[in-house]
Write a protein that holds these residues in place. Structure first.
Motif, short mmCIF file in Angstrom:
data_model
loop_
_atom_site.label_atom_id
_atom_site.label_comp_id
_atom_site.label_asym_id
_atom_site.label_seq_id
_atom_site.Cartn_x
_atom_site.Cartn_y
_atom_site.Cartn_z
N THR A 1 1.18 19.97 2.63
CA THR A 1 2.63 19.97 2.84
C THR A 1 3.40 19.32 1.70
N PRO B 1 -5.83 23.53 6.52
CA PRO B 1 -4.39 23.29 6.69
C PRO B 1 -3.64 23.41 5.37
N LEU B 2 -2.32 23.52 5.50
CA LEU B 2 -1.46 23.60 4.32
C LEU B 2 -1.22 22.21 3.74
N LYS C 1 -4.61 32.55 4.59
CA LYS C 1 -4.36 33.67 5.48
C LYS C 1 -5.48 33.76 6.50
N SER D 1 -2.85 26.98 8.47
CA SER D 1 -1.68 27.43 7.73
C SER D 1 -1.87 27.40 6.22
#
Length: 268
Positions: free
Chosen positions: A180, A177-178, A110, A107
């Motif tokens: 967060t 990963p994002l 893209k 995430s």
């Protein structure tokens, strides 16, 4: 004649895709091959590797090409063509690469598929991803044949440690990963309790000063940085007086995104 032959060979070498230098590229389905047998016009042809990994060679029929390097296929064809041609000199050139790909998912970036049409390093690939600055590179990883590679993407891309760089191979997968939580939170006995956008290299005293510094009620020797590492919380004690009066730089710890800084009040 010899000079002309040398020039032709040199031009051919420099026209090859960069990914083929070193001879370790494995031919795959969809790749376009130029196959030539020196002095035999009917055996100079172009062919695309079929989905079943095979090609059709005049006089030999179906030949498996997928999984071989160009030099391995040359050797195999040379051995088989001895039945048709005396002392065959065979060359195999990969004209178009469609088989060599790297898969990007997670995430934080893209998702997509990157074609390895030339030699590409992990750092070069990261530089092509516009979202990577907001991604969680500390928890990103590269998968190769189902195994995580020992490479620290944060050290590579953020800290510039090129010893962490490596050559990408076909079918590598990059998971990103994002990130967060991109903030540091300063609470308690400071003049302006607030959240601060995390910056690489941010230290605890920098964040406290950005939050207006200590109030007159603050206990500067009772500062705690609370951090979540995986599923486990961690508390790091900071004694600011040691930093200011004794120059103990070990008290000015590095922060991470998501850290909470709690400055406690003194009891008189």
């Amino acid at each position: 004649m010899r000079l002309r032959l040398l020039v032709l060979i040199t031009v051919a070498l420099f026209s090859l895709p960069a990914a083929l230098f070193g001879g370790d590229y494995q031919i795959g389905e969809g790749d376009l091959l130029d196959i030539a047998v020196w002095g035999v016009k009917d055996l100079n042809f172009q062919v695309r590797v079929r989905p079943d990994g095979k090609i059709t060679v005049p006089g030999l029929g179906e030949v498996t090409a997928s999984g071989s390097t160009p030099s391995q296929l040359q050797g195999y064809l040379g051995g088989r063509l001895k039945e048709l041609v005396k002392n065959p000199i065979v060359t195999v050139t990969v004209r178009e690469i469609t088989n060599s790909k790297v898969y990007i998912f997670g995430s934080g970036v893209k998702a997509g598929v990157y074609d390895l049409s030339r030699r590409t390093t992990l750092l070069q690939l990261l530089c092509m991803l516009p979202e990577v600055k907001t991604a969680d590179l500390r928890n990103a990883y590269l998968l190769r044949e189902g195994q995580k590679m020992k490479v620290d993407l944060h050290r590579l891309f953020i800290q510039g440690d090129t010893s962490q760089d490596l050559q990408l191979e076909s079918n590598d997968s990059l998971f990103v990963p994002l990130l967060t939580d991109r903030s540091v939170y300063v609470l308690g006995a400071v003049n302006l309790p607030k959240s601060i956008e995390y910056r690489e290299g941010m230290k605890v005293m920098e964040a406290i000063l950005e939050a207006g510094g200590f109030t007159k009620f603050a206990d500067q020797n009772d500062v705690v940085v609370r951090r979540k590492e995986g599923d486990k919380p961690r508390s790091l004690e900071v004694k600011a007086k040691k930093l200011f009066k004794e120059g103990d730089l070990s008290q000015n710890i590095d922060l991470k995104a998501g850290d909470y800084i709690l400055v406690k009040e003194a009891f008189f």
